[in-house]
Design a protein around this motif. Structure first.
Motif, PDB file in Angstrom:
ATOM      1  N   PRO A  66       0.806  -1.222   0.000  1.00 46.26           N
ATOM      2  CA  PRO A  66       0.000   0.000   0.000  1.00 46.26           C
ATOM      3  C   PRO A  66       0.840   1.273   0.000  1.00 46.26           C
ATOM      4  N   GLY A  67       2.165   1.126   0.128  1.00 45.67           N
ATOM      5  CA  GLY A  67       3.024   2.293   0.331  1.00 45.67           C
ATOM      6  C   GLY A  67       2.944   3.362  -0.728  1.00 45.67           C
ATOM      7  N   TRP A  68       3.038   2.980  -2.005  1.00 42.95           N
ATOM      8  CA  TRP A  68       3.020   3.969  -3.065  1.00 42.95           C
ATOM      9  C   TRP A  68       1.665   4.666  -3.125  1.00 42.95           C
ATOM     10  N   TRP A  69       0.602   3.906  -2.969  1.00 48.88           N
ATOM     11  CA  TRP A  69      -0.747   4.483  -3.016  1.00 48.88           C
ATOM     12  C   TRP A  69      -0.993   5.405  -1.827  1.00 48.88           C
ATOM     13  N   ALA A  70      -0.489   5.014  -0.659  1.00 49.82           N
ATOM     14  CA  ALA A  70      -0.616   5.883   0.520  1.00 49.82           C
ATOM     15  C   ALA A  70       0.142   7.185   0.299  1.00 49.82           C
ATOM     16  N   ALA A  71       1.346   7.091  -0.276  1.00 52.22           N
ATOM     17  CA  ALA A  71       2.135   8.290  -0.553  1.00 52.22           C
ATOM     18  C   ALA A  71       1.435   9.188  -1.571  1.00 52.22           C
ATOM     19  N   LEU A  72       0.790   8.584  -2.553  1.00 49.65           N
ATOM     20  CA  LEU A  72       0.044   9.368  -3.547  1.00 49.65           C
ATOM     21  C   LEU A  72      -1.116  10.109  -2.886  1.00 49.65           C
ATOM     22  N   ILE A  73      -1.831   9.413  -2.002  1.00 50.94           N
ATOM     23  CA  ILE A  73      -2.918  10.064  -1.255  1.00 50.94           C
ATOM     24  C   ILE A  73      -2.356  11.185  -0.397  1.00 50.94           C
ATOM     25  N   GLN A  74      -1.214  10.943   0.238  1.00 56.61           N
ATOM     26  CA  GLN A  74      -0.608  11.974   1.085  1.00 56.61           C
ATOM     27  C   GLN A  74      -0.243  13.209   0.278  1.00 56.61           C
ATOM     28  N   LEU A  75       0.364  13.004  -0.885  1.00 53.57           N
ATOM     29  CA  LEU A  75       0.797  14.146  -1.689  1.00 53.57           C
ATOM     30  C   LEU A  75      -0.393  14.883  -2.313  1.00 53.57           C
ATOM     31  N   VAL A  76      -1.229  14.170  -3.031  1.00 50.94           N
ATOM     32  CA  VAL A  76      -2.347  14.823  -3.734  1.00 50.94           C
ATOM     33  C   VAL A  76      -3.383  15.343  -2.733  1.00 50.94           C
ATOM     34  N   GLY A  77      -3.766  14.502  -1.773  1.00 54.42           N
ATOM     35  CA  GLY A  77      -4.734  14.940  -0.764  1.00 54.42           C
ATOM     36  C   GLY A  77      -4.210  16.099   0.050  1.00 54.42           C
ATOM     37  N   GLY A  78      -2.930  16.022   0.436  1.00 55.47           N
ATOM     38  CA  GLY A  78      -2.327  17.107   1.207  1.00 55.47           C
ATOM     39  C   GLY A  78      -2.319  18.418   0.452  1.00 55.47           C
ATOM     40  N   VAL A  79      -1.958  18.369  -0.831  1.00 55.51           N
ATOM     41  CA  VAL A  79      -1.932  19.594  -1.639  1.00 55.51           C
ATOM     42  C   VAL A  79      -3.339  20.172  -1.796  1.00 55.51           C
ATOM     43  N   LEU A  80      -4.329  19.308  -2.048  1.00 54.87           N
ATOM     44  CA  LEU A  80      -5.702  19.799  -2.161  1.00 54.87           C
ATOM     45  C   LEU A  80      -6.160  20.474  -0.873  1.00 54.87           C
ATOM     46  N   VAL A  81      -5.842  19.866   0.263  1.00 51.51           N
ATOM     47  CA  VAL A  81      -6.259  20.443   1.544  1.00 51.51           C
ATOM     48  C   VAL A  81      -5.479  21.732   1.825  1.00 51.51           C
ATOM     49  N   VAL A  82      -4.182  21.776   1.518  1.00 51.85           N
ATOM     50  CA  VAL A  82      -3.406  23.011   1.700  1.00 51.85           C
ATOM     51  C   VAL A  82      -4.055  24.151   0.926  1.00 51.85           C
ATOM     52  N   LEU A  83      -4.413  23.877  -0.327  1.00 49.13           N
ATOM     53  CA  LEU A  83      -4.991  24.915  -1.177  1.00 49.13           C
ATOM     54  C   LEU A  83      -6.443  25.233  -0.817  1.00 49.13           C
ATOM     55  N   GLY A  84      -7.091  24.322  -0.107  1.00 51.85           N
ATOM     56  CA  GLY A  84      -8.495  24.536   0.232  1.00 51.85           C
ATOM     57  C   GLY A  84      -9.413  24.212  -0.928  1.00 51.85           C
ATOM     58  N   LEU A  85      -9.024  23.245  -1.754  1.00 56.11           N
ATOM     59  CA  LEU A  85      -9.841  22.799  -2.887  1.00 56.11           C
ATOM     60  C   LEU A  85     -10.389  21.411  -2.583  1.00 56.11           C
ATOM     61  N   ALA A  86     -11.695  21.238  -2.698  1.00 56.22           N
ATOM     62  CA  ALA A  86     -12.337  19.961  -2.349  1.00 56.22           C
ATOM     63  C   ALA A  86     -11.869  19.518  -0.966  1.00 56.22           C
ATOM     64  N   THR A  87     -11.839  20.463  -0.051  1.00 49.40           N
ATOM     65  CA  THR A  87     -11.229  20.235   1.257  1.00 49.40           C
ATOM     66  C   THR A  87     -11.880  19.101   2.031  1.00 49.40           C
ATOM     67  N   ARG A  88     -13.188  19.104   2.142  1.00 49.91           N
ATOM     68  CA  ARG A  88     -13.844  18.083   2.966  1.00 49.91           C
ATOM     69  C   ARG A  88     -13.638  16.669   2.428  1.00 49.91           C
ATOM     70  N   PRO A  89     -13.889  16.392   1.132  1.00 52.68           N
ATOM     71  CA  PRO A  89     -13.653  15.027   0.662  1.00 52.68           C
ATOM     72  C   PRO A  89     -12.179  14.634   0.697  1.00 52.68           C
ATOM     73  N   ALA A  90     -11.279  15.561   0.367  1.00 60.12           N
ATOM     74  CA  ALA A  90      -9.844  15.248   0.403  1.00 60.12           C
ATOM     75  C   ALA A  90      -9.396  14.966   1.835  1.00 60.12           C
ATOM     76  N   ALA A  91      -9.865  15.753   2.786  1.00 57.93           N
ATOM     77  CA  ALA A  91      -9.491  15.534   4.190  1.00 57.93           C
ATOM     78  C   ALA A  91     -10.063  14.217   4.703  1.00 57.93           C
ATOM     79  N   LEU A  92     -11.262  13.871   4.269  1.00 55.77           N
ATOM     80  CA  LEU A  92     -11.845  12.593   4.686  1.00 55.77           C
ATOM     81  C   LEU A  92     -11.036  11.420   4.133  1.00 55.77           C
ATOM     82  N   LEU A  93     -10.595  11.521   2.887  1.00 56.21           N
ATOM     83  CA  LEU A  93      -9.747  10.479   2.299  1.00 56.21           C
ATOM     84  C   LEU A  93      -8.416  10.384   3.041  1.00 56.21           C
ATOM     85  N   CYS A  94      -7.814  11.514   3.362  1.00 61.68           N
ATOM     86  CA  CYS A  94      -6.555  11.518   4.114  1.00 61.68           C
ATOM     87  C   CYS A  94      -6.749  10.905   5.498  1.00 61.68           C
ATOM     88  N   SER A  95      -7.828  11.238   6.158  1.00 67.16           N
ATOM     89  CA  SER A  95      -8.128  10.669   7.471  1.00 67.16           C
ATOM     90  C   SER A  95      -8.293   9.161   7.388  1.00 67.16           C
TER      91      SER A  95
END
Length: 152
Positions: A54-83
């Motif tokens: 799961p490592g590569w997929w987790a890292a992808l979620i961390q990078l893409v989800g993290g960037v979306l949440v930093v920018l405040g774009l699709a924040t709630r669904p991205a944060a839920l996926l990261c959680s």
């Protein structure tokens, strides 16, 4: 003497909430970049093999989800996926070694899980691009009518 700070805290709450979102998501996205690209000292200076579960997929979620949440774009669904990804990481990687996060090295997973759940429930706060880019409803663009104009 008691000073009522409720008006002040309500006024700064969106900004503190936005700063919390930015800091948490920036740290999270750094983990993803470290694992995907072998930068920032992560993944022992190496990148993960593409598609490795799961490592590569987790890292992808961390990078893409993290960037979306930093920018405040699709924040709630991205944060839920990261959680959810951090809950999965805790229960599949850390929990099998010991009961408590302090014993099994799962503190970051637990903290990120609960921080992102807080962001998903509480929303992005201030400083989010989503609130700037989101079109306002037409009713919000029309100024309210004064009571005198309604009476005529």
């Amino acid at each position: 003497m008691f000073i009522d700070l409720s008006a002040f805290t309500e006024r700064v709450r969106p900004h503190v909430q936005g700063l919390f979102r930015i800091v948490v998501a920036l740290l999270f996205s750094c983990h993803g970049a470290a694992s995907l690209f072998g930068v920032l000292g992560g993944a022992h200076g190496r990148s993960l093999p593409v598609g490795q579960w799961p490592g590569w997929w987790a890292a992808l979620i961390q990078l893409v989800g993290g960037v979306l949440v930093v920018l405040g774009l699709a924040t709630r669904p991205a944060a839920l996926l990261c959680s959810g990804s951090m809950a999965y990481a805790y229960f599949t990687v850390h929990q099998q070694h010991a009961l408590w996060p302090i014993q099994n090295g799962g503190e970051p997973a637990v903290m990120f899980c609960w921080a992102f759940l807080t962001i998903a429930v509480g929303g992005p706060g201030a400083l989010a691009l989503g609130s700037v880019l989101r079109p306002r409803p037409a009713a919000a663009l029309v100024p309210p009518r004064s009571p005198q104009a309604v009476a005529r």
